[in-house]
Design a protein around this motif. Sequence first.
Motif, mmCIF file in Angstrom:
data_model
loop_
_atom_site.group_PDB
_atom_site.id
_atom_site.type_symbol
_atom_site.label_atom_id
_atom_site.label_comp_id
_atom_site.label_asym_id
_atom_site.label_seq_id
_atom_site.Cartn_x
_atom_site.Cartn_y
_atom_site.Cartn_z
ATOM 1 N N LEU A 130 1.064 -1.429 -0.298
ATOM 2 C CA LEU A 130 0.051 0.254 -0.222
ATOM 3 C C LEU A 130 0.793 1.404 -0.168
ATOM 4 C CD1 LEU A 130 -2.668 -1.035 2.685
ATOM 5 C CD2 LEU A 130 -2.732 -1.168 0.293
ATOM 6 N N ALA A 131 1.761 1.094 0.275
ATOM 7 C CA ALA A 131 2.722 2.562 0.412
ATOM 8 C C ALA A 131 3.481 3.151 -0.618
ATOM 9 C CB ALA A 131 3.982 2.334 1.861
ATOM 10 N N GLN A 132 3.757 1.561 -1.163
ATOM 11 C CA GLN A 132 4.155 1.742 -3.020
ATOM 12 C C GLN A 132 3.216 2.108 -3.850
ATOM 13 O OE1 GLN A 132 6.283 -1.999 -4.098
ATOM 14 N NE2 GLN A 132 7.731 -1.744 -1.746
ATOM 15 N N GLY A 188 -8.038 0.070 -0.910
ATOM 16 C CA GLY A 188 -7.205 -0.276 -0.653
ATOM 17 C C GLY A 188 -6.793 -1.006 0.847
ATOM 18 N N TYR A 189 -6.851 0.210 1.371
ATOM 19 C CA TYR A 189 -6.212 0.455 2.542
ATOM 20 C C TYR A 189 -7.578 -1.046 3.369
ATOM 21 C CZ TYR A 189 -4.637 1.186 7.616
ATOM 22 O OH TYR A 189 -4.162 2.550 8.561
ATOM 23 N N PHE A 190 -8.972 -1.011 2.850
ATOM 24 C CA PHE A 190 -9.780 -1.753 3.733
ATOM 25 C C PHE A 190 -9.180 -3.179 3.565
ATOM 26 C CE2 PHE A 190 -12.830 2.212 2.637
ATOM 27 C CZ PHE A 190 -12.106 2.739 4.376
ATOM 28 N N ALA A 191 -8.224 -3.848 2.182
ATOM 29 C CA ALA A 191 -7.793 -4.826 2.631
ATOM 30 C C ALA A 191 -7.359 -5.408 3.581
ATOM 31 C CB ALA A 191 -6.923 -4.766 1.479
ATOM 32 N N LEU A 192 -6.666 -4.659 5.270
ATOM 33 C CA LEU A 192 -6.302 -4.531 6.146
ATOM 34 C C LEU A 192 -7.468 -5.135 7.138
ATOM 35 C CD1 LEU A 192 -3.736 -1.854 6.366
ATOM 36 C CD2 LEU A 192 -3.038 -3.863 5.489
ATOM 37 N N ARG A 193 -8.111 -5.277 6.745
ATOM 38 C CA ARG A 193 -10.120 -6.054 8.076
ATOM 39 C C ARG A 193 -9.428 -7.349 8.204
ATOM 40 N NH1 ARG A 193 -14.825 -4.541 8.189
ATOM 41 N NH2 ARG A 193 -15.834 -6.257 9.353
ATOM 42 N N GLY A 213 -20.104 -20.583 0.724
ATOM 43 C CA GLY A 213 -19.464 -21.221 -0.491
ATOM 44 C C GLY A 213 -19.327 -19.583 -1.595
ATOM 45 N N VAL A 214 -19.277 -18.705 -1.417
ATOM 46 C CA VAL A 214 -19.044 -17.682 -2.195
ATOM 47 C C VAL A 214 -17.388 -17.159 -1.871
ATOM 48 C CG1 VAL A 214 -19.308 -15.476 -3.405
ATOM 49 C CG2 VAL A 214 -21.206 -17.490 -3.180
ATOM 50 N N SER A 215 -16.568 -17.451 -2.165
ATOM 51 C CA SER A 215 -15.112 -16.625 -2.160
ATOM 52 C C SER A 215 -15.211 -15.153 -2.841
ATOM 53 C CB SER A 215 -13.505 -16.773 -2.878
ATOM 54 O OG SER A 215 -12.736 -16.430 -2.788
ATOM 55 N N LEU A 216 -15.196 -14.074 -1.820
ATOM 56 C CA LEU A 216 -15.760 -12.958 -2.054
ATOM 57 C C LEU A 216 -14.697 -11.949 -1.276
ATOM 58 C CD1 LEU A 216 -18.585 -11.607 -2.967
ATOM 59 C CD2 LEU A 216 -18.659 -10.494 -0.098
ATOM 60 N N ALA A 217 -13.807 -11.885 -3.103
ATOM 61 C CA ALA A 217 -13.436 -10.708 -2.515
ATOM 62 C C ALA A 217 -13.360 -8.985 -3.331
ATOM 63 C CB ALA A 217 -12.190 -10.454 -4.416
ATOM 64 N N SER A 218 -13.132 -8.317 -2.119
ATOM 65 C CA SER A 218 -13.482 -6.780 -2.316
ATOM 66 C C SER A 218 -12.449 -6.326 -2.819
ATOM 67 C CB SER A 218 -13.235 -5.837 -0.936
ATOM 68 O OG SER A 218 -11.781 -6.233 0.299
ATOM 69 N N ALA A 219 -12.815 -5.057 -3.538
ATOM 70 C CA ALA A 219 -12.182 -3.980 -4.377
ATOM 71 C C ALA A 219 -10.635 -4.530 -5.509
ATOM 72 C CB ALA A 219 -10.966 -2.691 -3.468
ATOM 73 N N ASP A 220 -9.946 -3.753 -5.736
ATOM 74 C CA ASP A 220 -8.803 -4.663 -6.642
ATOM 75 C C ASP A 220 -7.786 -5.318 -5.446
ATOM 76 O OD1 ASP A 220 -10.615 -2.379 -8.413
ATOM 77 O OD2 ASP A 220 -8.646 -1.047 -8.452
ATOM 78 N N PRO A 221 -7.248 -5.608 -6.345
ATOM 79 C CA PRO A 221 -5.960 -6.044 -5.875
ATOM 80 C C PRO A 221 -4.704 -5.184 -5.718
ATOM 81 C CG PRO A 221 -6.281 -7.867 -7.961
ATOM 82 C CD PRO A 221 -7.021 -5.629 -8.468
ATOM 83 N N ILE A 222 -4.609 -5.523 -4.610
ATOM 84 C CA ILE A 222 -3.061 -4.551 -3.161
ATOM 85 C C ILE A 222 -2.068 -5.164 -4.387
ATOM 86 C CG2 ILE A 222 -2.440 -3.876 -1.698
ATOM 87 C CD1 ILE A 222 -5.325 -3.566 -2.127
ATOM 88 N N GLY A 223 -1.644 -4.230 -4.907
ATOM 89 C CA GLY A 223 0.233 -4.519 -5.411
ATOM 90 C C GLY A 223 0.591 -3.648 -6.747
ATOM 91 N N GLY A 255 -3.407 6.251 -0.557
ATOM 92 C CA GLY A 255 -2.510 6.561 -0.833
ATOM 93 C C GLY A 255 -1.404 7.816 0.085
ATOM 94 N N ARG A 256 -0.840 8.679 -0.210
ATOM 95 C CA ARG A 256 -0.131 9.951 0.439
ATOM 96 C C ARG A 256 -1.049 10.813 0.853
ATOM 97 N NH1 ARG A 256 3.894 7.159 -2.597
ATOM 98 N NH2 ARG A 256 5.209 6.315 -1.219
ATOM 99 N N GLU A 257 -1.974 11.577 -0.345
ATOM 100 C CA GLU A 257 -1.923 12.282 -0.231
ATOM 101 C C GLU A 257 -4.133 12.675 -0.256
ATOM 102 O OE1 GLU A 257 -0.963 14.885 -3.541
ATOM 103 O OE2 GLU A 257 0.935 15.435 -2.202
ATOM 104 N N GLY A 258 -4.401 11.366 0.113
ATOM 105 C CA GLY A 258 -5.995 10.881 -0.218
ATOM 106 C C GLY A 258 -6.783 10.160 1.046
ATOM 107 N N LEU A 259 -8.001 10.434 1.326
ATOM 108 C CA LEU A 259 -8.281 9.806 2.256
ATOM 109 C C LEU A 259 -9.974 8.765 1.592
ATOM 110 C CD1 LEU A 259 -8.794 12.513 5.530
ATOM 111 C CD2 LEU A 259 -6.826 10.612 5.092
ATOM 112 N N SER A 260 -10.019 7.990 3.055
ATOM 113 C CA SER A 260 -11.757 7.471 2.392
ATOM 114 C C SER A 260 -12.408 7.237 3.676
ATOM 115 C CB SER A 260 -11.271 5.720 2.089
ATOM 116 O OG SER A 260 -12.301 5.499 1.705
ATOM 117 N N LEU A 261 -13.490 7.597 3.671
ATOM 118 C CA LEU A 261 -14.096 7.339 4.602
ATOM 119 C C LEU A 261 -14.259 5.609 4.989
ATOM 120 C CD1 LEU A 261 -16.429 8.623 6.210
ATOM 121 C CD2 LEU A 261 -18.506 8.314 4.517
#
Length: 580
Positions: free
Chosen positions: A251-253, A261-266, A288-298, A448-454
């Motif tokens: 996430l830093a990169q 992306g930060y919500f992947a840290l749940r 029985g559902v493999s539920l991914a969230s948002a975009d892949p990280i990295g 990222g470095r200059e954004g926030l997400s509620l």
Amino acid sequence: MGEHVPTSARPGAREYASAFVVWYLRAATVVNLLGAVWISFGRDLKRHNDGDFFTPHLVAPGFTGALFVAVLAVTMRRRKRAAWILNFAMGALVLALYTAVMATFPQLRTHAFNWLSWSLTALFVLCLLAGRREFPAKGDRANPRLALAVAFGGLLVTTALATVLVTVTNQSPQGSRSDLGSRMAYAVGRLVFIAGTEDRVDGIIIPGWVDVFINIMAALLFLLVLLAAFRSRRATPPMTAEDEEQLRRLLAQHGERDSLGYFALRRDKSVIWSPTGKAAIAYRVVGGVSLASADPIGDPEAWPGAIDAWLAEAEEHAWSPAVMGAGEVAGTVYARHGLAALELGDEAIVETGDFTLEGRAMRAVRQAYNRVQRAGYQVRVRRHQDIPPAEMAWLTQRAERWRDGENERGFSMALGRLGDPSDGHCVMVECRDSQGRLRALLSFVPWGREGLSLDLMRRDRAAENGLVEFAVLELIQRAHEVHVTQISLNFAMFRSVFERGAQLGAGPVLRLWRSLLSFFSRWWQIESLYRANVKYRPVWEPRFILFAKSSELPRIGFAGAVAEGFLDIPLVSRFMRRTP
């Protein structure tokens, strides 16, 4: 699915063989159902089986037979290895029996119907053998023990209930002389063998509805045993401390790419990595559902490797793969791996440098903001790391007290925790009244470095309306204090429906769809989230749901509603979360 797509003629032949097996089971289900509702047809089939003919494998007219074969069809369609083993064992046994009977009794070989039954059964077994590699999905290792426990315990309970029913409804003049053993034997016979109503036990005559009720109990118990036997593997373990540390480095990169992306840290999510370790997918298995969230990280160049690994794991355990809230770029990459996409809604993003309260379009928002400001309310904006631990604990306690209901909502756009020392770069927005009392608070995760997400939004229900909007507007105008240039607000599901459905000239279908969503908004706040976001005049970024098969959409939607906390049926939700 990347390397999982067949590339040779031999895999194609296996696929045709496995498809025949599934369609055979579906056809047998239909025939059994037809035999149950079409009495004369069912009697003809049973007469053939009891006389000089025999029917194809698994053709046993009746609702119980149809239920059994339907479960086999579903589990074989999901490529479960345990279902293949059961089908092959039963099919080979029946084929051997048919062959032995026809070899022993020459007169049976003169009937074409017997040859048809033998041929269909042999073709079913041969296709099972030819397509055996198409059924790799593993079940939970505890399934055999669980199925036995369900069968044994369920049989005890249903036997006791059936015996009581037989005792209290016995209409035989000799009923008083029938002992407990006879009544229990009758109950077990109905449960295990589903004997017809004409099969009586001396001293026992009961109404027909009792027989039907016992048969229903037997069918339900049978279904529970099958579900336990073919249950998918339990959810994978949640992420480890090492997983979380590596995700934070990614996430830093690359954190600027996705506001979610930060919500992947749940910490209730699992993580699967690309072979290079440069990308990962955060997901949770629900029902029985493999539920991914948002975009892949990295690194996006490593996304395909992570997606391949995630899809391979889902295939191995017969999970249905789905993605909630993917962006357009990630959705395109997922689509290249065989997933279909539907637009789920839009994310509201405010560019703080371009935002202004001036102008006619912002008049209502400006008036509401000025009203709250004149009432003496003030806002404080701080990073979590700048809040003393004792004060953070108190803020967390207040947020917990103001939570709407016991069920914590959120999966793809919620962190699920507040005040954790590892989340020091999150931003807290506190709204206090003229007397300094805390009335509302919001928490934002880094983008990222200059954004926030509620992430979290709570308010004192006793305070006046407009505090949350006031706090958001203060944050937007003071974003430079925390070096922020863009803020992601709530996600608005079906935004385009509400927007276009209210326009002049909207068609009847669109207006009907908008009316239905407005109706359901009474419980799930679908329209209110759109209304709450549109007042800030944000940039709308589409978000998508991705899935492998359209037939699985109802199941995926139900799993997503459970994961997000919108659907809270205690027993169902617990089953969906713990027993996929």
